[in-house]
Design a protein around this motif. Structure first.
Motif, PDB file in Angstrom:
ATOM      1  N   GLN A 125      -9.317   6.742 -17.834  1.00 36.17           N
ATOM      2  CA  GLN A 125      -9.933   6.017 -18.889  1.00 36.17           C
ATOM      3  C   GLN A 125      -8.671   5.271 -19.241  1.00 36.17           C
ATOM      4  OE1 GLN A 125     -12.749   6.144 -22.078  1.00 36.17           O
ATOM      5  NE2 GLN A 125     -13.851   7.971 -20.620  1.00 36.17           N
ATOM      6  N   ASN A 126      -7.980   5.989 -19.405  1.00 31.97           N
ATOM      7  CA  ASN A 126      -6.595   5.273 -20.342  1.00 31.97           C
ATOM      8  C   ASN A 126      -6.215   5.121 -19.259  1.00 31.97           C
ATOM      9  OD1 ASN A 126      -7.233   5.909 -23.347  1.00 31.97           O
ATOM     10  ND2 ASN A 126      -6.302   6.723 -22.835  1.00 31.97           N
ATOM     11  N   ARG A 127      -5.883   5.253 -18.097  1.00 33.71           N
ATOM     12  CA  ARG A 127      -4.597   4.520 -16.786  1.00 33.71           C
ATOM     13  C   ARG A 127      -5.615   3.775 -16.564  1.00 33.71           C
ATOM     14  NH1 ARG A 127      -4.174   9.481 -12.993  1.00 33.71           N
ATOM     15  NH2 ARG A 127      -6.394  10.151 -13.940  1.00 33.71           N
ATOM     16  N   LEU A 128      -6.627   3.916 -16.532  1.00 33.59           N
ATOM     17  CA  LEU A 128      -7.895   2.438 -15.637  1.00 33.59           C
ATOM     18  C   LEU A 128      -7.783   0.994 -17.070  1.00 33.59           C
ATOM     19  CD1 LEU A 128      -9.300   1.006 -13.857  1.00 33.59           C
ATOM     20  CD2 LEU A 128     -11.783   1.519 -14.871  1.00 33.59           C
ATOM     21  N   LEU A 129      -7.638   1.522 -18.009  1.00 35.63           N
ATOM     22  CA  LEU A 129      -7.489   0.603 -18.999  1.00 35.63           C
ATOM     23  C   LEU A 129      -6.295  -0.155 -19.146  1.00 35.63           C
ATOM     24  CD1 LEU A 129      -9.154   1.525 -22.175  1.00 35.63           C
ATOM     25  CD2 LEU A 129     -10.179  -0.147 -20.573  1.00 35.63           C
ATOM     26  N   ALA A 130      -4.959   0.711 -18.777  1.00 35.95           N
ATOM     27  CA  ALA A 130      -3.842   0.598 -18.290  1.00 35.95           C
ATOM     28  C   ALA A 130      -3.351  -0.977 -17.440  1.00 35.95           C
ATOM     29  CB  ALA A 130      -2.309   1.081 -18.801  1.00 35.95           C
ATOM     30  N   LEU A 131      -4.279  -0.107 -16.445  1.00 36.06           N
ATOM     31  CA  LEU A 131      -3.944  -1.050 -15.417  1.00 36.06           C
ATOM     32  C   LEU A 131      -4.618  -2.519 -15.694  1.00 36.06           C
ATOM     33  CD1 LEU A 131      -4.867   1.595 -12.504  1.00 36.06           C
ATOM     34  CD2 LEU A 131      -2.343   0.247 -12.733  1.00 36.06           C
ATOM     35  N   LEU A 132      -5.799  -2.011 -16.102  1.00 40.37           N
ATOM     36  CA  LEU A 132      -6.574  -3.708 -16.552  1.00 40.37           C
ATOM     37  C   LEU A 132      -5.939  -4.439 -17.502  1.00 40.37           C
ATOM     38  CD1 LEU A 132     -10.771  -2.169 -15.582  1.00 40.37           C
ATOM     39  CD2 LEU A 132      -9.023  -3.067 -14.521  1.00 40.37           C
ATOM     40  N   ALA A 133      -5.593  -4.299 -18.109  1.00 41.24           N
ATOM     41  CA  ALA A 133      -5.135  -4.544 -19.577  1.00 41.24           C
ATOM     42  C   ALA A 133      -3.884  -5.992 -19.673  1.00 41.24           C
ATOM     43  CB  ALA A 133      -4.011  -3.699 -20.417  1.00 41.24           C
ATOM     44  N   PRO A 134      -3.615  -5.618 -18.235  1.00 41.56           N
ATOM     45  CA  PRO A 134      -2.769  -7.363 -17.836  1.00 41.56           C
ATOM     46  C   PRO A 134      -3.442  -8.705 -18.051  1.00 41.56           C
ATOM     47  CG  PRO A 134      -1.372  -5.199 -17.212  1.00 41.56           C
ATOM     48  CD  PRO A 134      -2.744  -4.739 -17.094  1.00 41.56           C
ATOM     49  N   MET A 135      -4.946  -8.236 -17.446  1.00 46.26           N
ATOM     50  CA  MET A 135      -5.379  -9.643 -17.461  1.00 46.26           C
ATOM     51  C   MET A 135      -5.951  -9.743 -17.976  1.00 46.26           C
ATOM     52  SD  MET A 135      -7.737  -7.135 -14.294  1.00 46.26           S
ATOM     53  CE  MET A 135      -7.026  -6.832 -13.070  1.00 46.26           C
ATOM     54  N   HIS A 136      -6.005 -10.138 -19.342  1.00 46.99           N
ATOM     55  CA  HIS A 136      -6.486 -10.186 -20.736  1.00 46.99           C
ATOM     56  C   HIS A 136      -5.814 -11.461 -20.597  1.00 46.99           C
ATOM     57  CE1 HIS A 136      -5.903 -10.924 -25.115  1.00 46.99           C
ATOM     58  NE2 HIS A 136      -7.024 -10.234 -25.100  1.00 46.99           N
ATOM     59  N   HIS A 137      -4.624 -12.273 -20.445  1.00 45.22           N
ATOM     60  CA  HIS A 137      -4.095 -13.251 -20.632  1.00 45.22           C
ATOM     61  C   HIS A 137      -5.134 -14.877 -19.625  1.00 45.22           C
ATOM     62  CE1 HIS A 137      -1.550 -11.973 -18.044  1.00 45.22           C
ATOM     63  NE2 HIS A 137      -1.155 -13.189 -18.068  1.00 45.22           N
ATOM     64  N   GLU A 138      -5.344 -13.467 -18.908  1.00 46.25           N
ATOM     65  CA  GLU A 138      -5.938 -14.525 -17.547  1.00 46.25           C
ATOM     66  C   GLU A 138      -7.476 -14.775 -17.757  1.00 46.25           C
ATOM     67  OE1 GLU A 138      -4.438 -11.951 -14.030  1.00 46.25           O
ATOM     68  OE2 GLU A 138      -2.984 -12.720 -14.014  1.00 46.25           O
ATOM     69  N   ILE A 139      -8.189 -14.090 -18.483  1.00 41.33           N
ATOM     70  CA  ILE A 139      -9.686 -14.322 -18.881  1.00 41.33           C
ATOM     71  C   ILE A 139      -9.720 -14.945 -20.386  1.00 41.33           C
ATOM     72  CG2 ILE A 139     -11.890 -13.085 -18.943  1.00 41.33           C
ATOM     73  CD1 ILE A 139      -9.965 -10.647 -16.984  1.00 41.33           C
ATOM     74  N   VAL A 140      -8.553 -14.059 -21.448  1.00 47.98           N
ATOM     75  CA  VAL A 140      -9.297 -14.887 -22.443  1.00 47.98           C
ATOM     76  C   VAL A 140      -9.167 -16.718 -23.151  1.00 47.98           C
ATOM     77  CG1 VAL A 140      -8.848 -14.396 -24.812  1.00 47.98           C
ATOM     78  CG2 VAL A 140      -9.312 -12.421 -23.331  1.00 47.98           C
ATOM     79  N   GLY A 141      -9.835 -17.497 -23.350  1.00 48.35           N
ATOM     80  CA  GLY A 141      -9.434 -18.570 -24.464  1.00 48.35           C
ATOM     81  C   GLY A 141      -9.499 -19.722 -22.858  1.00 48.35           C
TER      82      GLY A 141
END
Length: 142
Positions: A125-141
């Motif tokens: 789970q943590n490894r997948l979240l680490a791969l998805l985390a950089p997308m945050h700035h491309e999605i929020v706001g």
């Protein structure tokens, strides 16, 4: 501190690490159950989203079948599987949606529940979240 809060802190911390979250691993693909496991995970995620009054409005007028296909491709590719993501980039997909940090966190919660329900280990789970985390700035706001 509850696990959800701890994982939210982990996700925030991972956003601060440039380049670290882009590492691929075949073992993650296997730990997620391969293509079939990822497709089930995404299906359960989408059911969780549909049940979540905080974020389901973002998904009301979309093709759920296509979303399932593209999310499955994306997770499969990120996890080191044989898939190739053929969807739009995250900025194009989310511009104008008004996704907030709270919305993003609710989606992460829905994903964590789906991973728990599918017996995905905390490490995976943590490894997948680490791969998805950089997308945050491309999605929020956007």
């Amino acid at each position: 501190m509850n696990r959800l809060l701890m994982n939210s802190f982990l996700l925030a911390a991972l956003l601060m690490l440039p380049g670290q979250a882009n590492a691929r691993s075949d073992s993650l693909y296997q730990d997620l159950g391969g293509t079939a496991g990822i497709e089930q995970l995404v299906e359960d995620l989408l059911f969780n989203v549909a049940d979540d009054r905080r974020i389901r409005h973002h998904f009301m007028d979309i093709d759920i079948g296509r979303l399932h296909e593209k999310l499955s491709e994306q997770i499969c590719e990120l996890a080191g599987g044989p898939c190739v993501y053929t969807g739009d980039d995250m900025v194009k997909s989310h511009t104008g949606m008004g996704v907030t940090r709270a919305d993003f966190n609710a989606l992460v919660e829905a994903l964590q529940v789906a991973m728990d329900d599918n017996g995905v280990s905390v490490s995976a789970q943590n490894r997948l979240l680490a791969l998805l985390a950089p997308m945050h700035h491309e999605i929020v706001g956007l």
